[in-house]
Design an enzyme around this catalytic site. Structure first.
Site, PDB file in Angstrom:
ATOM      1  N   LYS A 133       0.802  -1.232   0.000  1.00  0.00           N
ATOM      2  CA  LYS A 133       0.000   0.000   0.000  1.00  0.00           C
ATOM      3  C   LYS A 133       0.839   1.289   0.000  1.00  0.00           C
ATOM      4  O   LYS A 133       0.480   2.281   0.632  1.00  0.00           O
ATOM      5  CB  LYS A 133      -0.965   0.021   1.218  1.00  0.00           C
ATOM      6  CG  LYS A 133      -1.935  -1.106   1.181  1.00  0.00           C
ATOM      7  CD  LYS A 133      -2.941  -0.870   0.091  1.00  0.00           C
ATOM      8  CE  LYS A 133      -3.389  -2.113  -0.587  1.00  0.00           C
ATOM      9  NZ  LYS A 133      -3.953  -1.868  -1.899  1.00  0.00           N
ATOM     10  N   THR A 134       1.959   1.231  -0.673  1.00  0.00           N
ATOM     11  CA  THR A 134       2.781   2.440  -0.744  1.00  0.00           C
ATOM     12  C   THR A 134       2.963   2.916  -2.190  1.00  0.00           C
ATOM     13  O   THR A 134       3.685   3.866  -2.449  1.00  0.00           O
ATOM     14  CB  THR A 134       4.182   2.189  -0.154  1.00  0.00           C
ATOM     15  OG1 THR A 134       4.748   1.068  -0.822  1.00  0.00           O
ATOM     16  CG2 THR A 134       4.143   1.951   1.340  1.00  0.00           C
ATOM     17  N   GLY A 135       2.348   2.190  -3.141  1.00  0.00           N
ATOM     18  CA  GLY A 135       2.492   2.568  -4.548  1.00  0.00           C
ATOM     19  C   GLY A 135       3.387   1.605  -5.321  1.00  0.00           C
ATOM     20  O   GLY A 135       3.851   1.919  -6.419  1.00  0.00           O
ATOM     21  N   THR A 163       2.728  -1.128  -6.955  1.00  0.00           N
ATOM     22  CA  THR A 163       2.222  -1.601  -8.251  1.00  0.00           C
ATOM     23  C   THR A 163       2.455  -0.543  -9.324  1.00  0.00           C
ATOM     24  O   THR A 163       2.872  -0.853 -10.447  1.00  0.00           O
ATOM     25  CB  THR A 163       0.712  -1.928  -8.152  1.00  0.00           C
ATOM     26  OG1 THR A 163       0.469  -2.600  -6.920  1.00  0.00           O
ATOM     27  CG2 THR A 163       0.248  -2.772  -9.309  1.00  0.00           C
ATOM     28  N   SER A 188      -4.873   2.972   4.356  1.00  0.00           N
ATOM     29  CA  SER A 188      -5.100   2.375   3.036  1.00  0.00           C
ATOM     30  C   SER A 188      -5.206   0.851   3.157  1.00  0.00           C
ATOM     31  O   SER A 188      -6.053   0.221   2.536  1.00  0.00           O
ATOM     32  CB  SER A 188      -3.944   2.759   2.105  1.00  0.00           C
ATOM     33  OG  SER A 188      -3.890   1.907   1.001  1.00  0.00           O
ATOM     34  N   TYR A 219      -1.334   9.542 -11.378  1.00  0.00           N
ATOM     35  CA  TYR A 219      -0.569   9.452 -12.617  1.00  0.00           C
ATOM     36  C   TYR A 219      -0.719   8.055 -13.210  1.00  0.00           C
ATOM     37  O   TYR A 219      -0.802   7.070 -12.467  1.00  0.00           O
ATOM     38  CB  TYR A 219       0.919   9.743 -12.358  1.00  0.00           C
ATOM     39  CG  TYR A 219       1.190  11.233 -12.251  1.00  0.00           C
ATOM     40  CD1 TYR A 219       1.590  11.948 -13.388  1.00  0.00           C
ATOM     41  CD2 TYR A 219       1.034  11.904 -11.039  1.00  0.00           C
ATOM     42  CE1 TYR A 219       1.837  13.312 -13.289  1.00  0.00           C
ATOM     43  CE2 TYR A 219       1.268  13.252 -10.934  1.00  0.00           C
ATOM     44  CZ  TYR A 219       1.673  13.965 -12.070  1.00  0.00           C
ATOM     45  OH  TYR A 219       1.904  15.301 -11.991  1.00  0.00           O
ATOM     46  N   GLY A 248      -5.587   3.046  -5.860  1.00  0.00           N
ATOM     47  CA  GLY A 248      -6.064   4.414  -5.945  1.00  0.00           C
ATOM     48  C   GLY A 248      -7.560   4.445  -5.669  1.00  0.00           C
ATOM     49  O   GLY A 248      -8.343   4.980  -6.461  1.00  0.00           O
ATOM     50  N   TYR A 300     -12.088   6.482  -0.574  1.00  0.00           N
ATOM     51  CA  TYR A 300     -12.698   6.128   0.711  1.00  0.00           C
ATOM     52  C   TYR A 300     -12.699   7.370   1.595  1.00  0.00           C
ATOM     53  O   TYR A 300     -12.004   8.365   1.284  1.00  0.00           O
ATOM     54  CB  TYR A 300     -11.987   4.950   1.390  1.00  0.00           C
ATOM     55  CG  TYR A 300     -10.491   4.921   1.239  1.00  0.00           C
ATOM     56  CD1 TYR A 300      -9.676   5.732   2.024  1.00  0.00           C
ATOM     57  CD2 TYR A 300      -9.876   4.090   0.294  1.00  0.00           C
ATOM     58  CE1 TYR A 300      -8.292   5.703   1.881  1.00  0.00           C
ATOM     59  CE2 TYR A 300      -8.498   4.053   0.143  1.00  0.00           C
ATOM     60  CZ  TYR A 300      -7.706   4.859   0.933  1.00  0.00           C
ATOM     61  OH  TYR A 300      -6.351   4.849   0.791  1.00  0.00           O
TER      62      TYR A 300
HETATM   63  N1  LIG Z   1       0.016   6.199  -9.932  1.00  0.00           N
HETATM   64  C1  LIG Z   1      -0.677   5.531  -9.020  1.00  0.00           C
HETATM   65  N2  LIG Z   1      -1.768   4.823  -9.334  1.00  0.00           N
HETATM   66  C2  LIG Z   1      -2.450   4.142  -8.393  1.00  0.00           C
HETATM   67  N3  LIG Z   1      -2.129   4.123  -7.092  1.00  0.00           N
HETATM   68  C3  LIG Z   1      -1.044   4.807  -6.737  1.00  0.00           C
HETATM   69  C4  LIG Z   1      -0.270   5.535  -7.656  1.00  0.00           C
HETATM   70  N4  LIG Z   1       0.739   6.113  -7.008  1.00  0.00           N
HETATM   71  C5  LIG Z   1       0.616   5.783  -5.716  1.00  0.00           C
HETATM   72  N5  LIG Z   1      -0.458   4.993  -5.548  1.00  0.00           N
HETATM   73  C6  LIG Z   1      -0.875   4.441  -4.256  1.00  0.00           C
HETATM   74  O1  LIG Z   1      -0.604   3.056  -4.298  1.00  0.00           O
HETATM   75  C7  LIG Z   1      -1.455   2.454  -3.340  1.00  0.00           C
HETATM   76  C8  LIG Z   1      -1.477   0.988  -3.587  1.00  0.00           C
HETATM   77  O2  LIG Z   1      -0.191   0.574  -3.227  1.00  0.00           O
HETATM   78  P1  LIG Z   1       0.396  -0.766  -3.715  1.00  0.00           P
HETATM   79  O3  LIG Z   1       0.380  -0.878  -5.161  1.00  0.00           O
HETATM   80  O4  LIG Z   1       1.737  -0.881  -3.092  1.00  0.00           O
HETATM   81  O5  LIG Z   1      -0.597  -1.820  -3.078  1.00  0.00           O
HETATM   82  S1  LIG Z   1      -0.380  -3.384  -2.901  1.00  0.00           S
HETATM   83  O6  LIG Z   1       0.259  -3.577  -1.639  1.00  0.00           O
HETATM   84  O7  LIG Z   1       0.396  -3.899  -4.004  1.00  0.00           O
HETATM   85  O8  LIG Z   1      -1.723  -3.920  -2.881  1.00  0.00           O
HETATM   86  C9  LIG Z   1      -2.751   3.125  -3.547  1.00  0.00           C
HETATM   87  O9  LIG Z   1      -3.449   3.097  -2.322  1.00  0.00           O
HETATM   88  P2  LIG Z   1      -5.011   3.452  -2.200  1.00  0.00           P
HETATM   89  O10 LIG Z   1      -5.115   4.888  -2.576  1.00  0.00           O
HETATM   90  O11 LIG Z   1      -5.329   3.220  -0.770  1.00  0.00           O
HETATM   91  O12 LIG Z   1      -5.744   2.546  -3.121  1.00  0.00           O
HETATM   92  C10 LIG Z   1      -2.361   4.531  -3.991  1.00  0.00           C
HETATM   93  O13 LIG Z   1      -2.567   5.496  -3.007  1.00  0.00           O
END
Ligand SMILES: Nc1ncnc2c1ncn2[C@@H]1O[C@H](COP(=O)(O)OS(=O)(=O)O)[C@@H](OP(=O)(O)O)[C@H]1O
Length: 851
Positions: A593-595, A597, A686, A787, A803, A806
């Site tokens: 949940k730090t970005g 992906t 998150s 982005y 993303g 909530y």
């Molecule tokens: N560009 C872009 N697109 C989408 N999301 C983004 C992006 N950059 C950062 N984030 C933040 O990434 C959060 C999801 O983190 P992860 O990909 O590490 O989650 S996971 O652990 O693999 O499930 C996700 O958390 P949530 O907002 O809670 O859904 C986003 O805040």
């Protein structure tokens, strides 16, 4: 053209040939010339180690029967402060800590002390200092910090006090009423029974002269305010302490000072017992029970002239009886290769027959029919040879009672050759084996066990005896070399440091001179003289159960890359193709949940980057190092990756997994590790919302406050998982212990979210990839609010699970989370500064806000 031979010469030749033929016929047919491979040496009876006298009569034994009252103010880890990373003595200390399987962290004396606390628990249960002078001369603020930690968390300091070029023969330590005598000789060394610390060391046995007879010792004046843990006499015969315990009456800091380095084995015993004392039994030697198994490999295998004869068999039984008086229930285990039965000279064949006649005196185990090397064969071949060996045991009434087998040269056990495991299971139902190759032959102190395909693999120890060491007079380096292994050397330490020792010997060591019986008899004499260890024998199956209950963390094997290790490479199956092995060289480890992906998807756009293919049954991530896929082995993992200059794998579960960092460092030690540090409060929120959005039953009906309050068992479970990933300092510390900081790249999660193209450009530069135009490849999507990749004029965003929308975090929840992460955030800032990592933009305001 046939040359002309005169008739007379021809006649003479014919007569000569006839004579030779008659001669051969006569000797082979009528005389039965004995078949002998050469002269044999008679067993050499040299006396085993003889124990010097006890200062208090002959049967003194003393074990303080008290149990530690461990209040557990600290984690079970040692802080080892070394002079520098290349220090020779430092290596001896770490070798000993490794062998006791103590968790430890090495730091060198520098401007900053390492972090001593990260949460409410202290991080270290004892502090070991290589050089006491460095501690005494620490800058005031650091000394105060270290002493305060020691006082508050009740953490003793164990320090070596090396000799030094002193003008004065003695000196006093500031703040301690202790006189130190420098550069002394030490004689008549012993552990006094008055001290509570000796546990493994047997008190009151007097060592007249230590190995080193120079003035290398530091001795201490004895006084009622200090406990003498080890005493000695100086050159004038005056009694002094060689290891002393300062109970900390004056400054509240308990210290154990050791007057010599670990090159003296007797000091090693004192150090081990001090470690156990200081950590209240959490590190060092926990039990006095020592299980000893002696395997004799290669029965029937040896070359003619090297094998046992009938008298050797009788002597072997005698040696077994004699060891039984030292090791409870002792029996030798004999590993045979039936194909070579009766392949010696006449006397040795008699020896083979005698072994069979006396077979019921021993336990036997299979060692492969023709001493075959497993990795060269497929399963059906291995199976057929095992069946032959099994039939041999049946035909000759060999007692093979345990599901235990040894592969010749340990081949196929590690690195794993699966056909061996499968054939063993089918033919012999093998449950236990052992090898000296895991994780590697050297250093011996690091050898471990593992379980694979239901077979328990125990560490095997060498004892200085091999197939080529058969004679006292030809022992490599002279017989004194063997004696030095026994009397305080590697062989002694192997038994002291391992609760379970399985020794490898060979049939040849029990023939001719019989070095084998001498070695073990002498070793046991020495051990019984100097230690209070209790020696026992137990069958290998029970031994394996015991081993993994003592060391449960070793159950899962640690896969290393055999292609990058000459020794392992040489025992790989010829079918194994090292040139095609592709493993990742970049890991994005999380946290969740730090970005991560988004980062992976952006990095993947670069043409120089390849990533793993999808794995059936896995959702999004391979999670090899942190999950069940690890059991599939590294070849399976390697098969997922394409060839590219940067081969990447991302699994956000790696960051806070307790096993992932070590597994990754073992398989891909040169990989670059990428971590995103995002505001831990946002991250935790998150993570919670992720569970809610997925309708996970575990979170049903639970608000975030309920989770933090731990209102139910599920709430408590979620709480710890939710928070764990955000304890950045705690987890980073583990990665930093296993990877050099230059291999770690920390990304500011806030910066990544708001300016991903800049972050990506910096990252590609660090990865030494060619320039890539991220500016025009990543664009903000209003619709998504994040982005996204921008390809051929169109946005391509991550799916709905990244993303999410909530409710925003309430101020009250935010302030609760503030205090949850407060200590870790403080530690994080200190850690980042120490390793010269940039401080993420969110951290300073968070530290301000969460005071
Ligand atoms: N560009 C872009 N697109 C989408 N999301 C983004 C992006 N950059 C950062 N984030 C933040 O990434 C959060 C999801 O983190 P992860 O990909 O590490 O989650 S996971 O652990 O693999 O499930 C996700 O958390 P949530 O907002 O809670 O859904 C986003 O805040």
């Amino acid at each position: 053209m046939i040359p002309y031979i005169p008739a007379r010469t021809l006649k003479a030749l014919k007569i000569a040939v006839a004579f030779v033929c008659i001669y051969i016929f006569f000797f082979t047919s009528f005389l039965h010339w004995p078949d002998s491979a050469g002269p044999r040496l008679a067993p050499r009876r040299i006396s085993s180690y003889s124990c010097p006298s006890l200062s208090r009569g002959d049967t003194y034994s003393h074990i303080h029967s008290f149990s530690f009252n461990d209040t557990s103010l600290t984690e079970s880890r040692i802080l080892l402060l070394l002079e520098n990373v290349y220090s020779r003595h430092g290596r001896l200390i770490t070798q000993m800590l490794n062998a006791t399987k103590c968790s430890y962290k090495i730091e060198t004396f520098s401007k900053d002390l390492p972090l001593l606390t990260a949460s409410s628990l202290g991080r270290y249960s004892a502090i070991v200092i290589e050089n006491f002078n460095r501690y005494v001369n620490l800058p005031k603020s650091n000394r105060r910090l270290l002493d305060k930690y020691s006082q508050e968390y009740k953490v003793p300091i164990i320090s070596f006090v090396p000799g030094r070029a002193e003008y004065f023969a003695s000196s006093k330590v500031r703040g301690m009423n202790l006189t130190i005598w420098h550069n002394q000789k030490a004689n008549n060394i012993r552990f006094p029974s008055s001290s509570m610390i000796p546990f493994v060391a047997r008190p009151e046995v007097v060592l007249p002269n230590p190995l080193s007879d120079g003035k290398e010792w530091t001795l201490f004046d004895e006084s009622p305010s200090f406990e003498s843990v080890m005493v000695a006499e100086d050159a004038q015969g005056k009694r002094r302490a060689a290891i002393v315990r300062d109970r900390g009456v004056t400054d509240g800091v308990e210290k154990i000072l050791i007057g010599h380095n670990l090159t003296e084995w007797i000091v090693g015993l004192g150090f081990l017992d001090s470690l156990r004392w200081s950590t209240k039994g959490r590190c060092g030697i926990a039990t006095l029970d020592r299980f000893i198994q002696i395997d004799m490999d290669d029965v029937f295998v040896g070359a003619r002239g090297t094998r046992m004869v009938a008298n050797d068999v009788v002597d072997l039984i005698q040696s077994q009886d004699s060891l039984r008086s030292r090791i409870l229930n002792f029996s030798y285990l004999l590993g045979y290769s039936g194909a070579y039965f009766l392949h010696g000279d006449n006397e040795e064949d008699e020896g083979d027959r005698m072994l069979i006649k006396k077979a019921s005196n021993f336990y036997w185990f299979p060692h492969m029919w023709k001493h075959n090397h497993a990795q060269d064969h497929n399963e059906s071949f291995l199976e057929s040879t095992m069946i032959l060996n099994k039939q041999f045991a049946l035909d000759n009434n060999l007692n093979v009672p345990f599901d235990y087998a040894i592969s010749p040269q340990h081949a196929g056990v590690y690195p794993v050759h699966l056909p061996l495991y499968e054939a063993w299971e089918k033919v012999w139902k093998v449950k236990t084996t052992s090898t000296e190759e895991y994780p590697h032959l050297r250093p011996w102190s690091n050898r471990k066990g593992f379980i694979h395909r239901g077979i328990k693999v125990l560490p095997r120890q060498t004892c200085g005896l091999y197939t080529h060491t058969q004679f006292f007079h030809l022992y490599p380096g002279g017989v004194n070399k063997l004696i030095s292994l026994i009397e305080g050397g590697d062989l002694f330490w192997t038994v002291v440091l391992n609760p379970i020792s399985i020794f490898m010997t060979h049939q040849q060591n029990f023939a001719h001179d019989q070095l084998g019986p001498y070695t073990f008899d002498s070793l046991l004499s020495f051990l019984q003289c100097w230690t209070q260890l209790q020696f026992k024998w137990e069958d290998p199956i029970s031994l394996a159960d015991r081993y993994f209950s003592l060391f449960p963390s070793e159950k899962s094997p640690l896969w290393s890359n055999p292609c990058s290790d000459d020794r392992h490479r040489s025992i790989l199956s010829p079918k194994f193709n090292c040139t095609n092995l592709t493993l990742p060289n970049v890991l994005i480890v999380g946290p969740q949940k730090t970005g991560t992906t988004a980062l992976e998807s952006f990095l993947e756009m670069h043409p120089g980057v390849g990533k793993n293919g999808m794995v059936e049954g896995s959702f999004e991530e391979v999670q090899f190092f942190s999950g069940e896929n690890y059991a599939k082995g590294f070849e399976w993992y390697a098969g997922l990756f394409p060839n590219a200059s940067v081969v990447m794998e991302k699994s956000a579960t790696y960051f806070d997994s307790v096993v992932a960092a070590e597994r990754a460092a073992t398989l891909i030690p040169h990989a670059r590790i990428i971590v995103i540090l995002h505001d831990p409060i946002q991250r935790a929120y998150s993570w919670y919302n992720h569970l809610v959005a997925r309708n996970e039953t575990i979170v049903a009906g639970l608000s975030m406050d309920d989770v933090l309050d731990g209102v139910s068992a599920s709430a408590k479970k979620i709480r710890s998982r939710c928070i764990s990933g955000g304890r950045y300092a705690h987890h980073l510390d583990r990665w930093l212990q296993l990877f050099p900081s230059t291999q770690l790249y920390l990304i500011d999660g806030g910066a990544f979210k708001d300016h991903p193209s800049q972050v990506m450009s910096d990252l590609t530069e660090w990865l030494e990839l060619p320039y890539f135009d991220y500016e025009s490849s990543i664009k903000f999507s209003r619709k998504k609010g994040f982005y996204c990749k921008f390809i051929s004029g169109r946005s391509s965003c991550l799916g709905s699970s990244k993303g999410r929308i909530y409710p925003t975090l309430s101020p009250s929840l935010s302030s609760r989370l503030c205090s949850v992460f407060r200590n870790d955030n403080i530690a994080l800032e200190a850690m980042l500064r120490k390793h010269r990592f940039p401080i993420p933009s969110w951290l300073p305001p968070l530290l301000d806000r969460c005071q």
